[in-house]
Structure formats: structure tokens, C-alpha cells
Motif scaffolding. Sequence first.
Motif, mmCIF file in Angstrom:
data_model
loop_
_atom_site.group_PDB
_atom_site.id
_atom_site.type_symbol
_atom_site.label_atom_id
_atom_site.label_comp_id
_atom_site.label_asym_id
_atom_site.label_seq_id
_atom_site.Cartn_x
_atom_site.Cartn_y
_atom_site.Cartn_z
ATOM 1 N N ILE A 1 40.581 46.154 33.459
ATOM 2 C CA ILE A 1 39.823 46.925 32.470
ATOM 3 C C ILE A 1 39.624 46.078 31.203
ATOM 4 O O ILE A 1 40.225 46.338 30.165
ATOM 5 N N PRO A 2 38.772 45.065 31.271
ATOM 6 C CA PRO A 2 38.506 44.280 30.074
ATOM 7 C C PRO A 2 37.938 45.160 28.970
ATOM 8 O O PRO A 2 37.250 46.156 29.237
ATOM 9 N N GLY A 3 38.235 44.793 27.738
ATOM 10 C CA GLY A 3 37.724 45.547 26.610
ATOM 11 C C GLY A 3 36.783 44.706 25.768
ATOM 12 O O GLY A 3 36.936 43.490 25.667
ATOM 13 N N THR A 4 35.804 45.356 25.185
ATOM 14 C CA THR A 4 34.879 44.682 24.281
ATOM 15 C C THR A 4 34.217 45.722 23.396
ATOM 16 O O THR A 4 34.172 46.914 23.741
ATOM 17 N N ARG A 5 33.687 45.272 22.263
ATOM 18 C CA ARG A 5 32.948 46.169 21.371
ATOM 19 C C ARG A 5 31.447 46.040 21.556
ATOM 20 O O ARG A 5 30.696 46.833 21.003
ATOM 21 N N THR A 6 31.003 45.033 22.291
ATOM 22 C CA THR A 6 29.575 44.746 22.317
ATOM 23 C C THR A 6 29.014 44.636 23.736
ATOM 24 O O THR A 6 29.689 44.180 24.661
ATOM 25 N N ALA A 7 27.748 45.040 23.858
ATOM 26 C CA ALA A 7 27.039 44.909 25.130
ATOM 27 C C ALA A 7 26.870 43.443 25.502
ATOM 28 O O ALA A 7 26.871 43.090 26.689
ATOM 29 N N GLU A 8 26.718 42.581 24.495
ATOM 30 C CA GLU A 8 26.516 41.154 24.752
ATOM 31 C C GLU A 8 27.730 40.549 25.432
ATOM 32 O O GLU A 8 27.600 39.791 26.408
ATOM 33 N N HIS A 9 28.925 40.844 24.940
ATOM 34 C CA HIS A 9 30.132 40.315 25.569
ATOM 35 C C HIS A 9 30.324 40.897 26.971
ATOM 36 O O HIS A 9 30.747 40.196 27.888
ATOM 37 N N LEU A 10 30.009 42.178 27.124
ATOM 38 C CA LEU A 10 30.154 42.806 28.427
ATOM 39 C C LEU A 10 29.283 42.112 29.469
ATOM 40 O O LEU A 10 29.689 41.951 30.626
ATOM 41 N N SER A 11 28.100 41.671 29.072
ATOM 42 C CA SER A 11 27.192 41.025 30.023
ATOM 43 C C SER A 11 27.756 39.722 30.568
ATOM 44 O O SER A 11 27.331 39.251 31.630
ATOM 45 N N ASP A 12 28.732 39.130 29.871
ATOM 46 C CA ASP A 12 29.335 37.876 30.329
ATOM 47 C C ASP A 12 30.191 38.061 31.580
ATOM 48 O O ASP A 12 30.418 37.097 32.314
ATOM 49 N N TRP A 13 30.701 39.279 31.795
ATOM 50 C CA TRP A 13 31.630 39.468 32.908
ATOM 51 C C TRP A 13 31.320 40.670 33.792
ATOM 52 O O TRP A 13 32.035 40.939 34.763
ATOM 53 N N ALA A 14 30.262 41.402 33.530
ATOM 54 C CA ALA A 14 29.987 42.644 34.247
ATOM 55 C C ALA A 14 29.775 42.437 35.749
ATOM 56 O O ALA A 14 29.980 43.355 36.540
ATOM 57 N N ASP A 15 29.359 41.233 36.152
ATOM 58 C CA ASP A 15 29.127 40.982 37.581
ATOM 59 C C ASP A 15 30.231 40.148 38.221
ATOM 60 O O ASP A 15 30.039 39.550 39.278
ATOM 61 N N ALA A 16 31.417 40.149 37.608
ATOM 62 C CA ALA A 16 32.509 39.326 38.138
ATOM 63 C C ALA A 16 32.906 39.729 39.553
ATOM 64 O O ALA A 16 33.422 38.907 40.313
ATOM 65 N N ASP A 17 32.651 40.982 39.917
ATOM 66 C CA ASP A 17 33.024 41.431 41.263
ATOM 67 C C ASP A 17 32.170 40.791 42.356
ATOM 68 O O ASP A 17 32.516 40.870 43.533
ATOM 69 N N THR A 18 31.066 40.156 41.978
ATOM 70 C CA THR A 18 30.199 39.507 42.975
ATOM 71 C C THR A 18 30.604 38.063 43.247
ATOM 72 O O THR A 18 30.033 37.420 44.132
ATOM 73 N N ILE A 19 31.570 37.551 42.502
ATOM 74 C CA ILE A 19 31.984 36.155 42.651
ATOM 75 C C ILE A 19 33.012 36.051 43.782
ATOM 76 O O ILE A 19 34.070 36.684 43.746
ATOM 77 N N HIS A 20 32.693 35.255 44.775
ATOM 78 C CA HIS A 20 33.638 35.012 45.868
ATOM 79 C C HIS A 20 34.374 33.703 45.605
ATOM 80 O O HIS A 20 33.753 32.656 45.417
ATOM 81 N N LEU A 21 35.687 33.774 45.575
ATOM 82 C CA LEU A 21 36.506 32.589 45.351
ATOM 83 C C LEU A 21 37.159 32.161 46.660
ATOM 84 O O LEU A 21 37.850 32.951 47.314
ATOM 85 N N SER A 22 36.943 30.927 47.030
ATOM 86 C CA SER A 22 37.604 30.377 48.211
ATOM 87 C C SER A 22 39.037 29.986 47.855
ATOM 88 O O SER A 22 39.420 29.960 46.669
ATOM 89 N N ALA A 23 39.807 29.665 48.863
ATOM 90 C CA ALA A 23 41.178 29.198 48.620
ATOM 91 C C ALA A 23 41.162 27.946 47.759
ATOM 92 O O ALA A 23 42.032 27.746 46.900
ATOM 93 N N GLU A 24 40.162 27.098 47.972
ATOM 94 C CA GLU A 24 40.049 25.882 47.167
ATOM 95 C C GLU A 24 39.726 26.223 45.716
ATOM 96 O O GLU A 24 40.269 25.607 44.789
ATOM 97 N N ASP A 25 38.857 27.202 45.497
ATOM 98 C CA ASP A 25 38.527 27.621 44.132
ATOM 99 C C ASP A 25 39.771 28.120 43.407
ATOM 100 O O ASP A 25 40.021 27.768 42.250
ATOM 101 N N ILE A 26 40.539 28.957 44.086
ATOM 102 C CA ILE A 26 41.746 29.515 43.471
ATOM 103 C C ILE A 26 42.743 28.414 43.156
ATOM 104 O O ILE A 26 43.385 28.410 42.093
ATOM 105 N N ALA A 27 42.858 27.442 44.046
ATOM 106 C CA ALA A 27 43.764 26.317 43.803
ATOM 107 C C ALA A 27 43.322 25.524 42.577
ATOM 108 O O ALA A 27 44.170 25.084 41.779
ATOM 109 N N ARG A 28 42.025 25.333 42.416
ATOM 110 C CA ARG A 28 41.512 24.619 41.237
ATOM 111 C C ARG A 28 41.828 25.385 39.953
ATOM 112 O O ARG A 28 42.259 24.791 38.953
ATOM 113 N N ILE A 29 41.624 26.691 39.985
ATOM 114 C CA ILE A 29 41.913 27.515 38.812
ATOM 115 C C ILE A 29 43.387 27.421 38.455
ATOM 116 O O ILE A 29 43.757 27.217 37.283
#
Length: 327
Positions: A273-301
Amino acid sequence: MQDRTLGQNGPTIPAIGLGCMSFAGAFGTARDEDSFRCLDAAVDAGITFLDTANIYGAGRSEEVLGRWLKSTGTQVTLATKGGITRDPARPTNNDPAYLRAELEGSLARLGVDRVDLYYVHRRDPSVPLEDTIGGLADLVAEGKIGGYGLSEVAPHTIRAAHAIHPCLAVQSEYSLWTRLPELGVLQTCEALGISLVAFAPLARGMFGRVAPDPATMGENDLRRDIPRFSPANYPANLAHIQRFRTLAEEMGQTPSALALAWLLSRSDRVIPIPGTRTAEHLSDWADADTIHLSAEDIARIESVLPAGFAHGDRYSEGQWKSVERYC
């Protein structure tokens, strides 16, 4: 927006919710018109799980939500909290009569007859757990709440409470820089079919496009007291997260969206449940659920931000007082 189930048999809600503490000015000046625009943008993005508390701005966050709900008629899944007092002699109160009275105040400010989820905001060890959960079960039976949750508690409390009456959700701070839930809370929630609602999933602004500057934080900004933002610790934390920003750019993502995608990948029980006061900041992460991370991606992170990388504690000594510690 992908869906997840709240608890074992609760309502279907979006995989990402919206934390509404910022609407009360916890992280800087909040204007109601900006909050309304943010809420409109959240609904447009499919984010209809809204999380607040009676303590946020002494009820202001709930009032903002209530005015917005009245003006728009939008159907949302509402969560609020009670149990933190303004009495230094007794900072938490889990007495059933107190929680009931606090809920009535929340319902009035929100302008609704019930909320879908009502949390015990902090555990009060002076009240037997059987009494607290029994009182919450009565509120469920009366239709005033859809179910109850617990916040900042230990695994043993989750198990004991769930045995008295099924718990829908446990709220804990959980992010790339706060991974304590992985030492018991996450596993307990998975075993019992309880949702883990992750607050501060963007590290209190650290995963935004621009890192917050402690020198410019307002007098009432709660981060001023958090050791991770102190002069002794902040430079090291910033250096780590700058490397994460570079990685996010290489992966074609915003830092906030990538941080949420990592969190969503941990378990289908996790609902950030990220929090923000602005629509602009929300737009930065609103579609995060569409990002698929591979095992390699997670290892890099995790090579950039390994478990335990953060310098300093996530709370000051004063802020820790009502949180259950378990390791």
C-alpha cells in the motif's frame, strides 16, 4: 490491475492498494484538492483498496476520504485502524469498548456504515487477546466491519488471534530496505491464509524518482525522527539506493515500480500500500503489477540491495514503544 484475495475468504481487491496517511500531512503539506486528484487517479488505475487510520492527522485522513467518497460515490474497499491513543500514560488501548467507540468515530468521518477491514493499530498487552479479538468478532457479527486485522505484531500474536477468530490481514512495514517480515510474519500469514499488507513499501520516499532531502523535511515530518534519515546514516542509504535507481533505469522501469514489483514477487499474500499525496507520483508505480521479474532480475535487484543493507533502525526508540518485537 491484478487481483488478490484479502485473507482466506475475504473480498477480492487490487494487488496494490493506496496508503492514505500522506493526505493528513505526515510527509509535508497536503492540500485536499491534490488528495482528491490522487484518489481519482488511483481509481482510474484500478486501485480501489484504500488504507487509513483514525490517528492520521487526528482524523483528517479519514475526513478527506469521506468528503471524496461523498462527492464521487465511488465504490472502494476501505480499511482503517484504531487502538493508538493520545494519552502518554497509555499509548495503546485494545479494550473492546474503546475500539468500538473509535470505530464509530471513524465511520462518521468516512461517511459509511461499515468498513471492510478494521485493524488493531498497535497491540495493547494490558488487555487479554481473547477480549480484544472477541470484541472485534462482535463487530463482524454486527456488520460494522467485514473483518479484522493486526498491525506491527509478532508471529505468535498472529497465530493466537487467528485461533480465536480468523484474521483477514496483518500490516507490517515491508520493502527492500525493511525485510523483517521474512523472519516469521510472512511465513505465518502464508500458512494461515492471511494477507500481509505491506506499508511503507517505497521506503518512505526513498524509491521515488528523487530521494527525499532530510534537510528540507518539515517540522512535522515523521521521518525526522527515523534513524535511517539521520546525518550519520542517510548518506550510506542514499548511495545504495542510487545504485538501485541506476539498475531500474537499465531495466526500463521507475525505481518505485521496480521496488513494488519485487515486493509483489515475494508472495501472492503480499499486498503493498504505497502512499502519496499526488497523482503524478502515483503514476510512477500504478502499473507495477504488470512487471514480470525473472529469477535473474530478482538476483540483480538483491545484489544491489541485499537483505540488511539499510544503515540505522527503521524507528526511533520512541516510535518502537508500541511495536511487538520478536527478533
